[in-house]
Design an enzyme around this catalytic site. Sequence first.
Site, PDB file in Angstrom:
ATOM      1  N   ASP A 269      -0.748 -14.375   0.195  1.00  0.00           N
ATOM      2  CA  ASP A 269      -1.223 -14.873  -0.852  1.00  0.00           C
ATOM      3  C   ASP A 269      -2.256 -15.849   0.029  1.00  0.00           C
ATOM      4  O   ASP A 269      -2.183 -16.507   0.817  1.00  0.00           O
ATOM      5  CB  ASP A 269      -0.849 -15.324  -2.146  1.00  0.00           C
ATOM      6  CG  ASP A 269      -0.212 -14.177  -2.736  1.00  0.00           C
ATOM      7  OD1 ASP A 269      -0.525 -13.143  -2.797  1.00  0.00           O
ATOM      8  OD2 ASP A 269       0.691 -14.431  -3.314  1.00  0.00           O
ATOM      9  N   TYR A 409       7.685  -9.516  -3.136  1.00  0.00           N
ATOM     10  CA  TYR A 409       7.114 -10.362  -3.584  1.00  0.00           C
ATOM     11  C   TYR A 409       7.774 -11.651  -4.164  1.00  0.00           C
ATOM     12  O   TYR A 409       8.695 -11.648  -4.814  1.00  0.00           O
ATOM     13  CB  TYR A 409       6.231  -9.941  -5.081  1.00  0.00           C
ATOM     14  CG  TYR A 409       5.195  -8.901  -4.690  1.00  0.00           C
ATOM     15  CD1 TYR A 409       3.950  -9.284  -4.397  1.00  0.00           C
ATOM     16  CD2 TYR A 409       5.607  -7.632  -4.822  1.00  0.00           C
ATOM     17  CE1 TYR A 409       3.104  -8.322  -4.114  1.00  0.00           C
ATOM     18  CE2 TYR A 409       4.745  -6.623  -4.725  1.00  0.00           C
ATOM     19  CZ  TYR A 409       3.376  -7.020  -4.311  1.00  0.00           C
ATOM     20  OH  TYR A 409       2.349  -5.982  -4.255  1.00  0.00           O
TER      21      TYR A 409
END
Length: 445
Positions: A269, A409
Amino acid sequence: MLSAASEVIEKALKLAERATLCDKCFGRFFANLGYALSNETRGSSLKTIICMIASGLLSKGDQEALDVLRNVAKTGFKVARELLVRNGLEVPEVSSCELCGGLLYEPLQRLAEKAVASLLEYDFNTYLVGCKIPGSIIEKEDSIRSYLEVNWGESIKREVNREASLIIMSKTGKKPDLQRPDVLVVLDFHKMDVEIKPSPIFVYGRYRKLVRGIPQSRWSCSKCRGVGCPECNWTGKRYELSVEELITKPIIEAFEARGARFHGAGREDIDVRVLGSGRPFVVEVVEPKRRFINLEELQRRINERSQGIVEVLGLSYTDRSMIGKLKLSAKVKKKIYRALVEMEEPLKREKLEALSKYFQGTAIKQWTPKRVLHRRADKLRTKKVYEVRVVDVKDRTFEVWIKCQGGLYVKELIHGDEGRTTPSFQEVLGTKLKVLELDVLDVED
Ligand SMILES: [Zn+2]
Ligand SMILES: [Zn+2]
């Protein structure tokens, strides 16, 4: 032997009757007969034999022999022309080759020499020649071949490629390579021009992203889709910098390339750093003029220019297959993350130790995170957490290292994504968690 001989001569006569061909085109229909011969030699030899046969028949007034001889004389073949002169017969005007129109002579030579001149701009050790030939020539060749009913021939393209290749070899000293040439040379006989297409170069390396707030790839402005508008300050980009651009710009410059494609082994990210030994990547350098770049020097240059933001290490040359391996490995390779987590209710270290016991080789069921649902399909994946270690605890925060399978994740592993990821740290600890910082510490090679 005799029948084979008569077959070759029969076909040669048949060809001479039907078409006015230059020596190269004539001989090409017999290309598979004999080695270390050019098609030109094959053609002139067969024409010579035809003239020898016809010469005995002319004085007898043989009309068929006269017709064939005239046809051969039309191609400019000296022996045939001389025979007609000596017999006091009319000598036809020379016409250009019905098939190639002379393309195999001066135009071929000219384009090959043009290629040699263009190649001066490029680094290369090996090359491959291809060509674009007018369709009418290919069609004509096909129709003559089927009329002749032989399979000794080769195509005009093969002859052009081979002849041009020989010229390029003799003038550059470089070698042709059919499998993996450094450059592809295309001779275009429509435009009478040459195209040079260098093969891509692949550079492998690992990157560290030392600051937060930078995306891995160039992110186009969503307002203008990359054209440039007031919103993006006319950059066409949502973020000024990206890992991709910081790495590929100096690479494009060094290789004098037309462009570059960046392939990462997974991605992080925007707010996640990549530390430790970094994340593997491959840069595909598109149409490079330079091929022999010192990668150590290039690495230094990249690191100097993107000082303190992105750092690359271990640059080395690789090949295309590495991209696939990278994508595949990103899904299964182990990664180590560092997270700084905030707790709603402050927990003591002893309480937090429950995490390392609970998440030891644990399978995590994870639906696509809510935050990426708008661009990814909702599906369930199972990924493994190998090890969790709490390294520091302060009043309301704790720092934790997580070793897990690629593709998990991690933010959701921590806060549980409203039950869409289970089990989660939040679920096990029984208090609300918020991820303050996340870093990739290591990507297994
Ligand atoms: Zn020809
Ligand atoms: Zn914009």
